[in-house]
Write a protein that holds these residues in place. Sequence first.
Motif, short mmCIF file in Angstrom:
data_model
loop_
_atom_site.label_atom_id
_atom_site.label_comp_id
_atom_site.label_asym_id
_atom_site.label_seq_id
_atom_site.Cartn_x
_atom_site.Cartn_y
_atom_site.Cartn_z
N GLY A 376 72.81 14.86 6.76
CA GLY A 376 72.67 16.15 6.12
C GLY A 376 71.52 16.94 6.68
O GLY A 376 70.91 16.56 7.70
N THR A 377 71.21 18.05 6.02
CA THR A 377 70.11 18.91 6.46
C THR A 377 69.29 19.35 5.25
O THR A 377 69.79 19.46 4.13
CB THR A 377 70.61 20.17 7.18
OG1 THR A 377 71.44 20.93 6.29
CG2 THR A 377 71.41 19.81 8.42
N PRO A 397 66.81 12.86 13.30
CA PRO A 397 67.97 12.31 14.01
C PRO A 397 68.45 13.20 15.16
O PRO A 397 69.25 12.75 16.00
CB PRO A 397 69.04 12.21 12.92
CG PRO A 397 68.67 13.30 11.96
CD PRO A 397 67.18 13.33 11.95
N GLY A 398 68.03 14.45 15.21
CA GLY A 398 68.43 15.33 16.28
C GLY A 398 69.65 16.18 15.99
O GLY A 398 69.85 17.22 16.60
N ALA A 399 70.50 15.74 15.07
CA ALA A 399 71.70 16.51 14.70
C ALA A 399 72.17 16.07 13.32
O ALA A 399 71.85 14.97 12.86
CB ALA A 399 72.81 16.30 15.73
N ALA A 400 72.90 16.95 12.67
CA ALA A 400 73.52 16.66 11.38
C ALA A 400 75.03 16.75 11.59
O ALA A 400 75.62 17.81 11.41
CB ALA A 400 73.06 17.63 10.31
N PRO A 401 75.67 15.67 11.99
CA PRO A 401 77.09 15.73 12.35
C PRO A 401 78.01 15.99 11.17
O PRO A 401 77.74 15.55 10.05
CB PRO A 401 77.36 14.36 12.97
CG PRO A 401 76.36 13.45 12.31
CD PRO A 401 75.13 14.30 12.14
N VAL A 402 79.09 16.70 11.44
CA VAL A 402 80.14 16.90 10.45
C VAL A 402 81.31 15.96 10.71
O VAL A 402 82.21 15.83 9.89
CB VAL A 402 80.63 18.36 10.43
CG1 VAL A 402 79.51 19.28 9.95
CG2 VAL A 402 81.13 18.80 11.80
N ALA A 403 81.30 15.34 11.90
CA ALA A 403 82.24 14.27 12.25
C ALA A 403 81.44 13.28 13.08
O ALA A 403 80.66 13.68 13.96
CB ALA A 403 83.43 14.81 13.04
N ASN A 405 81.13 8.95 14.67
CA ASN A 405 81.49 7.54 14.79
C ASN A 405 80.40 6.85 15.60
O ASN A 405 79.29 7.40 15.75
CB ASN A 405 82.89 7.35 15.39
CG ASN A 405 83.00 7.74 16.86
OD1 ASN A 405 82.03 8.18 17.49
ND2 ASN A 405 84.19 7.58 17.42
N GLU A 406 80.67 5.67 16.12
CA GLU A 406 79.62 4.89 16.77
C GLU A 406 79.16 5.47 18.10
O GLU A 406 78.11 5.08 18.63
CB GLU A 406 80.08 3.44 16.96
CG GLU A 406 81.21 3.24 17.96
CD GLU A 406 82.58 3.34 17.32
OE1 GLU A 406 83.50 2.67 17.83
OE2 GLU A 406 82.74 4.08 16.33
N TYR A 407 79.92 6.39 18.67
CA TYR A 407 79.58 6.99 19.96
C TYR A 407 79.07 8.42 19.87
O TYR A 407 78.27 8.85 20.71
CB TYR A 407 80.81 6.99 20.88
CG TYR A 407 81.30 5.64 21.30
CD1 TYR A 407 80.67 4.94 22.34
CD2 TYR A 407 82.39 5.04 20.67
CE1 TYR A 407 81.12 3.70 22.74
CE2 TYR A 407 82.84 3.79 21.06
CZ TYR A 407 82.21 3.12 22.10
OH TYR A 407 82.65 1.88 22.49
N THR A 408 79.54 9.17 18.89
CA THR A 408 79.38 10.62 18.92
C THR A 408 79.11 11.22 17.55
O THR A 408 79.65 10.76 16.54
CB THR A 408 80.66 11.28 19.48
OG1 THR A 408 81.01 10.67 20.72
CG2 THR A 408 80.49 12.77 19.66
N GLY A 409 78.31 12.28 17.54
CA GLY A 409 78.16 13.12 16.36
C GLY A 409 78.56 14.53 16.73
O GLY A 409 77.97 15.13 17.63
N VAL A 410 79.57 15.07 16.08
CA VAL A 410 80.01 16.44 16.34
C VAL A 410 79.34 17.36 15.34
O VAL A 410 79.45 17.17 14.12
CB VAL A 410 81.54 16.56 16.23
CG1 VAL A 410 81.97 18.02 16.38
CG2 VAL A 410 82.22 15.69 17.29
N ALA A 411 78.63 18.37 15.86
CA ALA A 411 77.89 19.29 14.99
C ALA A 411 77.94 20.69 15.60
O ALA A 411 78.29 20.88 16.77
CB ALA A 411 76.44 18.83 14.84
#
Length: 427
Positions: A376-377, A397-403, A405-411
């Motif tokens: 979150g943010t 963490p550098g990003a707050a992903p909306v999707a 998994n173990e490889y990627t955070g999409v934000a």
Amino acid sequence: MRSILKVSAALSVTTTLVLVAGCGGAAEPGADHKPKASKSKKPAASAPPRKSYDPPQKFATRGAALPQSAAGDSISMGGTLRKPLPLVLHGTGAYVAAADSLQVIDTGTGKATSTVRPRHKSIAEKDAETSAPVLTQDGRQALSPFLVEFPGKGTTPSRAGIELDAVNTTTGKVAWTLDLDDLPSWADQPATRARVVATTKSTAVISVTNGEMGATYAVDLDTRKATWHDGKVAAAAVIGDTAVALTSKDSVRQQVIGLDINHDGKHSWSKLDGYELTVRPAGPHLVAITGTDYSSGDSIGVLLKPDGSKAADLTGDSSGLTCHYDDASITVCQTEERRTLALDAKTGKQLWSLSEKGGNRIVPTVTAGWHGVVYGTTSYGPVVLDAKTGDDRSTSPGAAPVAVNEYTGVALDQAEHRRLIAYPATG
């Protein structure tokens, strides 16, 4: 079915036998494969394997920009996500649905490695709202339905139907296809939407709606045949072996009903009596219901179990309720009143809560949950919480992903919040 999502809140991350012409043959991004032979003696270079982190708590400062199709029309003019993305992550790939295609995107490069299109002519609007593909529970296939026109033959006229394509998540090719050609008459229009609601171990539940009327279909994933359908309601969630939908009692009144997936969609229970009701997934065993009680006019905010019994009651503090399942054991919910609470994803038992009313901590805007952590943010930037305790686990963490998994955070990109970026997990 009308789903209401809070603009500033995270989006739930929440959810078929013929080879498709034009689909690519590339393996899933990041999959091991032998390089092509080179004329020189020097071996061809190959990209190093991506590292995985379960769960990731830190992301790279730079990532790969995803194509606009990955966002669809989910990004508002103000630069926030207003509804769920039409994508699902698996391995190092992002499976992105559009009205007339499904693309496999390499999250390391942002490039498409495979594109699947329906065998039949698509009749959906080009800019039609689409839902994310849904993975089978073994993760081997991504399911995506298309609204198509089945051609006429002899004295049989052409007709609208659903083509369900199952895309192999290793090869990016279509594994099998199923045609559903017994749609209600009202579905024969470009405004019709179809989506895979969810999958159980052996069944995919598909809903079809034009915004006013709906239908639900169950497909056996082993025999690849439709087993039953209900032509009057569109399922909005699946919990256990129950599909949950709304039914109208009159022009105003609604009820929440459960359809028994294993018994031909039999209406196994009906709960609540209200209006402006919404049904939102809250994990594999819970569904969140909000709205207004028809008799009293009081607000409704409850989480129901597969048998229709109440798991948790959030009435009085449920406006704008959204929930995120961490794909393990915890569901985290948030309301417009700036309250965040974590629940056992099977029983609904509350584990912890944060509220700005009398609290001494800043309540984050939750964006996603995955494998024991919550993303979150706050006004200080992205943050990662422990899903079991609510304690801070990473404040940078550098990003707050909306999707994720173990490889990627999409934000959303951090500068203008206009594009989706796939940030590699680094820790």
